[in-house]
Design a protein around this motif. Structure first.
Motif, PDB file in Angstrom:
ATOM      1  N   GLY A  59       2.109  -3.664  -4.075  1.00  0.00           N
ATOM      2  CA  GLY A  59       0.988  -4.490  -3.619  1.00  0.00           C
ATOM      3  C   GLY A  59       0.679  -4.236  -2.160  1.00  0.00           C
ATOM      4  N   LEU A  60       0.979  -3.029  -1.708  1.00  0.00           N
ATOM      5  CA  LEU A  60       0.869  -2.706  -0.284  1.00  0.00           C
ATOM      6  C   LEU A  60      -0.556  -2.867   0.245  1.00  0.00           C
ATOM      7  CD1 LEU A  60       2.742  -1.605   1.992  1.00  0.00           C
ATOM      8  CD2 LEU A  60       1.858   0.666   1.445  1.00  0.00           C
ATOM      9  N   GLY A  61      -1.544  -2.409  -0.538  1.00  0.00           N
ATOM     10  CA  GLY A  61      -2.916  -2.442  -0.056  1.00  0.00           C
ATOM     11  C   GLY A  61      -3.697  -3.676  -0.433  1.00  0.00           C
ATOM     12  N   LEU A  62      -3.021  -4.651  -1.004  1.00  0.00           N
ATOM     13  CA  LEU A  62      -3.683  -5.896  -1.391  1.00  0.00           C
ATOM     14  C   LEU A  62      -3.605  -6.889  -0.241  1.00  0.00           C
ATOM     15  CD1 LEU A  62      -4.998  -6.714  -4.126  1.00  0.00           C
ATOM     16  CD2 LEU A  62      -2.931  -8.028  -4.590  1.00  0.00           C
ATOM     17  N   SER A  63      -4.677  -7.633  -0.025  1.00  0.00           N
ATOM     18  CA  SER A  63      -4.712  -8.573   1.096  1.00  0.00           C
ATOM     19  C   SER A  63      -3.695  -9.695   0.905  1.00  0.00           C
ATOM     20  CB  SER A  63      -6.113  -9.170   1.241  1.00  0.00           C
ATOM     21  OG  SER A  63      -6.410 -10.007   0.134  1.00  0.00           O
ATOM     22  N   GLU A  65      -4.263 -12.794   1.310  1.00  0.00           N
ATOM     23  CA  GLU A  65      -4.922 -13.884   0.600  1.00  0.00           C
ATOM     24  C   GLU A  65      -4.809 -13.710  -0.914  1.00  0.00           C
ATOM     25  OE1 GLU A  65      -6.227 -12.126   2.998  1.00  0.00           O
ATOM     26  OE2 GLU A  65      -6.309 -13.601   4.635  1.00  0.00           O
ATOM     27  N   GLN A  66      -4.704 -12.468  -1.357  1.00  0.00           N
ATOM     28  CA  GLN A  66      -4.570 -12.178  -2.791  1.00  0.00           C
ATOM     29  C   GLN A  66      -3.117 -12.033  -3.211  1.00  0.00           C
ATOM     30  OE1 GLN A  66      -7.253  -8.712  -2.470  1.00  0.00           O
ATOM     31  NE2 GLN A  66      -8.484  -9.658  -4.069  1.00  0.00           N
ATOM     32  N   GLY A  67      -2.207 -12.344  -2.300  1.00  0.00           N
ATOM     33  CA  GLY A  67      -0.786 -12.283  -2.627  1.00  0.00           C
ATOM     34  C   GLY A  67      -0.125 -10.964  -2.333  1.00  0.00           C
ATOM     35  N   GLY A  68      -0.840 -10.047  -1.647  1.00  0.00           N
ATOM     36  CA  GLY A  68      -0.290  -8.737  -1.348  1.00  0.00           C
ATOM     37  C   GLY A  68       0.367  -8.672   0.014  1.00  0.00           C
ATOM     38  N   VAL A  69       0.672  -7.453   0.452  1.00  0.00           N
ATOM     39  CA  VAL A  69       1.349  -7.244   1.728  1.00  0.00           C
ATOM     40  C   VAL A  69       0.354  -7.237   2.879  1.00  0.00           C
ATOM     41  CG1 VAL A  69       2.884  -5.680   3.000  1.00  0.00           C
ATOM     42  CG2 VAL A  69       3.145  -5.937   0.529  1.00  0.00           C
ATOM     43  N   GLY A  70      -0.879  -6.804   2.619  1.00  0.00           N
ATOM     44  CA  GLY A  70      -1.907  -6.879   3.639  1.00  0.00           C
ATOM     45  C   GLY A  70      -2.184  -5.602   4.396  1.00  0.00           C
ATOM     46  N   TYR A  71      -1.687  -4.479   3.901  1.00  0.00           N
ATOM     47  CA  TYR A  71      -2.004  -3.208   4.535  1.00  0.00           C
ATOM     48  C   TYR A  71      -3.279  -2.632   3.911  1.00  0.00           C
ATOM     49  CZ  TYR A  71       2.422  -3.051   7.059  1.00  0.00           C
ATOM     50  OH  TYR A  71       3.464  -3.322   7.917  1.00  0.00           O
ATOM     51  N   SER A  72      -3.616  -1.404   4.281  1.00  0.00           N
ATOM     52  CA  SER A  72      -4.874  -0.810   3.830  1.00  0.00           C
ATOM     53  C   SER A  72      -4.638   0.300   2.817  1.00  0.00           C
ATOM     54  CB  SER A  72      -5.638  -0.241   5.031  1.00  0.00           C
ATOM     55  OG  SER A  72      -4.982   0.920   5.527  1.00  0.00           O
ATOM     56  N   LEU A  73      -5.746   0.895   2.380  1.00  0.00           N
ATOM     57  CA  LEU A  73      -5.693   2.031   1.462  1.00  0.00           C
ATOM     58  C   LEU A  73      -4.917   3.193   2.070  1.00  0.00           C
ATOM     59  CD1 LEU A  73      -6.644   3.661  -1.033  1.00  0.00           C
ATOM     60  CD2 LEU A  73      -8.799   4.059   0.165  1.00  0.00           C
ATOM     61  N   VAL A  74      -4.999   3.361   3.372  1.00  0.00           N
ATOM     62  CA  VAL A  74      -4.307   4.469   4.038  1.00  0.00           C
ATOM     63  C   VAL A  74      -2.807   4.372   3.826  1.00  0.00           C
ATOM     64  CG1 VAL A  74      -3.836   5.560   6.266  1.00  0.00           C
ATOM     65  CG2 VAL A  74      -6.130   4.711   5.748  1.00  0.00           C
ATOM     66  N   GLU A  75      -2.250   3.177   3.952  1.00  0.00           N
ATOM     67  CA  GLU A  75      -0.804   3.004   3.739  1.00  0.00           C
ATOM     68  C   GLU A  75      -0.429   3.295   2.283  1.00  0.00           C
ATOM     69  OE1 GLU A  75      -1.595   1.533   7.550  1.00  0.00           O
ATOM     70  OE2 GLU A  75      -2.540   0.841   5.695  1.00  0.00           O
ATOM     71  N   GLU A  76      -1.296   2.940   1.355  1.00  0.00           N
ATOM     72  CA  GLU A  76      -1.039   3.263  -0.049  1.00  0.00           C
ATOM     73  C   GLU A  76      -1.019   4.769  -0.263  1.00  0.00           C
ATOM     74  OE1 GLU A  76      -2.403  -0.320  -2.944  1.00  0.00           O
ATOM     75  OE2 GLU A  76      -3.983   1.071  -2.357  1.00  0.00           O
ATOM     76  N   VAL A  77      -1.907   5.465   0.405  1.00  0.00           N
ATOM     77  CA  VAL A  77      -1.948   6.926   0.314  1.00  0.00           C
ATOM     78  C   VAL A  77      -0.656   7.532   0.870  1.00  0.00           C
ATOM     79  CG1 VAL A  77      -3.066   8.954   1.331  1.00  0.00           C
ATOM     80  CG2 VAL A  77      -4.442   7.177   0.263  1.00  0.00           C
ATOM     81  N   LEU A  78      -0.153   6.985   1.960  1.00  0.00           N
ATOM     82  CA  LEU A  78       1.100   7.467   2.539  1.00  0.00           C
ATOM     83  C   LEU A  78       2.260   7.311   1.550  1.00  0.00           C
ATOM     84  CD1 LEU A  78       0.832   5.962   6.150  1.00  0.00           C
ATOM     85  CD2 LEU A  78       0.501   8.349   5.497  1.00  0.00           C
ATOM     86  N   VAL A  79       2.284   6.198   0.850  1.00  0.00           N
ATOM     87  CA  VAL A  79       3.349   5.949  -0.126  1.00  0.00           C
ATOM     88  C   VAL A  79       3.198   6.860  -1.343  1.00  0.00           C
ATOM     89  CG1 VAL A  79       4.252   4.241  -1.754  1.00  0.00           C
ATOM     90  CG2 VAL A  79       3.784   3.576   0.609  1.00  0.00           C
ATOM     91  N   ALA A  80       1.968   7.030  -1.829  1.00  0.00           N
ATOM     92  CA  ALA A  80       1.730   7.888  -2.988  1.00  0.00           C
ATOM     93  C   ALA A  80       2.164   9.327  -2.709  1.00  0.00           C
ATOM     94  CB  ALA A  80       0.254   7.848  -3.381  1.00  0.00           C
ATOM     95  N   PHE A 114      -0.520 -12.671 -13.103  1.00  0.00           N
ATOM     96  CA  PHE A 114      -0.444 -11.323 -13.658  1.00  0.00           C
ATOM     97  C   PHE A 114      -0.271 -10.301 -12.532  1.00  0.00           C
ATOM     98  CE2 PHE A 114      -2.848  -8.082 -16.537  1.00  0.00           C
ATOM     99  CZ  PHE A 114      -1.666  -7.374 -16.703  1.00  0.00           C
ATOM    100  N   ALA A 115      -1.082 -10.431 -11.478  1.00  0.00           N
ATOM    101  CA  ALA A 115      -1.008  -9.511 -10.352  1.00  0.00           C
ATOM    102  C   ALA A 115       0.350  -9.577  -9.667  1.00  0.00           C
ATOM    103  CB  ALA A 115      -2.123  -9.816  -9.350  1.00  0.00           C
ATOM    104  N   GLN A 116       0.897 -10.780  -9.567  1.00  0.00           N
ATOM    105  CA  GLN A 116       2.207 -10.935  -8.944  1.00  0.00           C
ATOM    106  C   GLN A 116       3.282 -10.243  -9.763  1.00  0.00           C
ATOM    107  OE1 GLN A 116       2.713 -12.151  -5.968  1.00  0.00           O
ATOM    108  NE2 GLN A 116       4.911 -11.789  -6.067  1.00  0.00           N
ATOM    109  N   SER A 117       3.177 -10.328 -11.087  1.00  0.00           N
ATOM    110  CA  SER A 117       4.147  -9.658 -11.963  1.00  0.00           C
ATOM    111  C   SER A 117       4.053  -8.140 -11.830  1.00  0.00           C
ATOM    112  CB  SER A 117       3.904 -10.064 -13.422  1.00  0.00           C
ATOM    113  OG  SER A 117       4.129 -11.447 -13.613  1.00  0.00           O
ATOM    114  N   LEU A 118       2.839  -7.655 -11.636  1.00  0.00           N
ATOM    115  CA  LEU A 118       2.659  -6.220 -11.421  1.00  0.00           C
ATOM    116  C   LEU A 118       3.276  -5.792 -10.096  1.00  0.00           C
ATOM    117  CD1 LEU A 118      -1.051  -5.851 -12.619  1.00  0.00           C
ATOM    118  CD2 LEU A 118       0.927  -4.773 -13.699  1.00  0.00           C
ATOM    119  N   GLN A 119       3.086  -6.603  -9.064  1.00  0.00           N
ATOM    120  CA  GLN A 119       3.613  -6.260  -7.743  1.00  0.00           C
ATOM    121  C   GLN A 119       5.133  -6.233  -7.705  1.00  0.00           C
ATOM    122  OE1 GLN A 119       1.703  -7.962  -4.139  1.00  0.00           O
ATOM    123  NE2 GLN A 119       0.383  -9.039  -5.590  1.00  0.00           N
ATOM    124  N   THR A 120       5.757  -7.101  -8.469  1.00  0.00           N
ATOM    125  CA  THR A 120       7.220  -7.162  -8.469  1.00  0.00           C
ATOM    126  C   THR A 120       7.837  -6.151  -9.425  1.00  0.00           C
ATOM    127  OG1 THR A 120       7.193  -8.895 -10.168  1.00  0.00           O
ATOM    128  CG2 THR A 120       7.220  -9.595  -7.853  1.00  0.00           C
TER     129      THR A 120
END
Length: 349
Positions: A59-63, A65-80, A114-120
């Protein structure tokens, strides 16, 4: 000028993920899955899904407010990119994408759980690629990648993406995959019964970017494998890395992977800033990254010589995974056609 160098905080994210993967999912783990008696190990990456979830990367790129970590798409790309280096199951990328799809603002409140279950990592998602690129979902046949333990399947079409439960898939049958470390099924998508989640083209672009980063990781890992080997393999009393032809091949590998990574980062920044040419840049990044991964993986086998062609070595796995990820979120052949008909960012109006 755009700064493509990672910040200190981004370096920490990279090091954290890379350290975990090196310890928990080293590339060498996949060599064992080629043994006919090791079929149970083919999806061991899913056993680490909850641990990957604990790192917060799903859930790195999720805000926040939506229960995510709050980083951006760029950080997700770094992880991928790190996932690509270690040839982690394509289901990891599908799960990262599914988090965004389920947590969209227009989804019902129940989607938050559902989103929280996906993140964990409590719920596994597998990607599906179309057998034919006709653009249709219902009634079409797909290949489901590493879907045996998955609860949901993510379908990425040209202009939309849908998360579909296993129950909606008909005539599922296992087939032999060229990559022995990944299970493969062929199935037909029946009528969507309303229990699915769909998104617009924005998720398609995100999928292409994460696939591009994964492919860059493959290209870089193949390059690093070659460089490490040619330093120690000797012929005629000296390391083969001293030979000019080998030096040139390794230099070309570095050029391809560097260009692919720069273009992928630029495309991610374009998408993050909602640039008008983001779609063009994302398609270009996927094409270049796929080419870099495929060619570097092939040259890596050549640099390893005889051992590189054997199943006892992991070099061939880079080739097979590069071919697989070329098909995810649009093959190079398809994207080249779309790119030729797209408006160039250099075109003067």
């Amino acid at each position: 000028m755009i700064d493509l160098q990672p910040s200190s905080e981004q370096v920490q994210i990279i090091d954290s993920v890379a350290g975990f993967l090196a310890d928990r999912l080293p590339v060498e783990r996949l060599v064992a899955t080629q043994d006919a008696n090791a079929e149970a190990e083919a999806n061991q990456d899913y056993t680490a899904l909850s641990e990957i979830g604990e790192l917060g990367v799903l859930g790195l790129g999720l805000s926040e407010e939506q229960g995510g970590v709050g980083y951006s798409l760029v950080e997700e790309v770094l992880v991928a990119r790190e996932f690509g280096r270690f040839l982690v199951s394509p289901g990891i990328i599908a799960t990262m994408l599914a988090v965004h799809l389920v947590a969209r603002p227009n989804e019902q409140a129940v989607a938050a759980e559902f989103a929280q279950s996906l993140q964990t990592g409590s719920i596994a998602v597998a990607p599906a690629v179309a057998v034919t690129s006709d653009g249709n979902l219902t009634g079409s046949e797909f290949y489901i990648l590493d879907g045996a333990p998955a609860d949901w399947v993510l379908v990425v079409a040209e202009s939309s993406a849908c998360l579909v439960p296993r129950a909606d898939w008909k005539e599922r049958r296992a087939i032999v995959a060229i990559d022995p470390s990944v299970t493969l099924e062929r199935a037909q998508l029946g009528n969507l019964n309303g229990s699915h989640h769909c998104s617009d083209a924005s998720l398609v672009r995100r999928a292409r970017l994460l696939a591009s980063a994964y492919l860059v990781g493959i290209a870089e890992a193949a390059q690093e494998s070659s460089v490490a080997y040619v330093k120690i393999r000797e012929q005629f009393g000296q390391p083969i890395g001293a030979f000019q032809s080998v030096k040139h091949r390794c230099a070309d590998m570095l050029t391809r992977s560097s260009a692919a990574w720069s273009l992928t980062l630029f495309a991610a920044l374009s998408e993050e800033s909602r640039s008008s040419d983001a779609g063009f840049q994302v398609m270009a990044a996927k094409i270049i990254a796929s080419d870099a991964a495929s060619r570097n993986a092939a040259v890596n086998i050549q640099n390893h010589g005889g051992i590189g062609f054997t199943r006892e070595h992991h070099a061939h796995l880079f080739v097979k995974r590069a071919h697989m990820f070329d098909l995810i979120a649009g093959s190079s052949a398809l994207l080249k056609k779309r790119l030729l008909s797209a408006d160039s960012p250099l075109r003067v109006t």
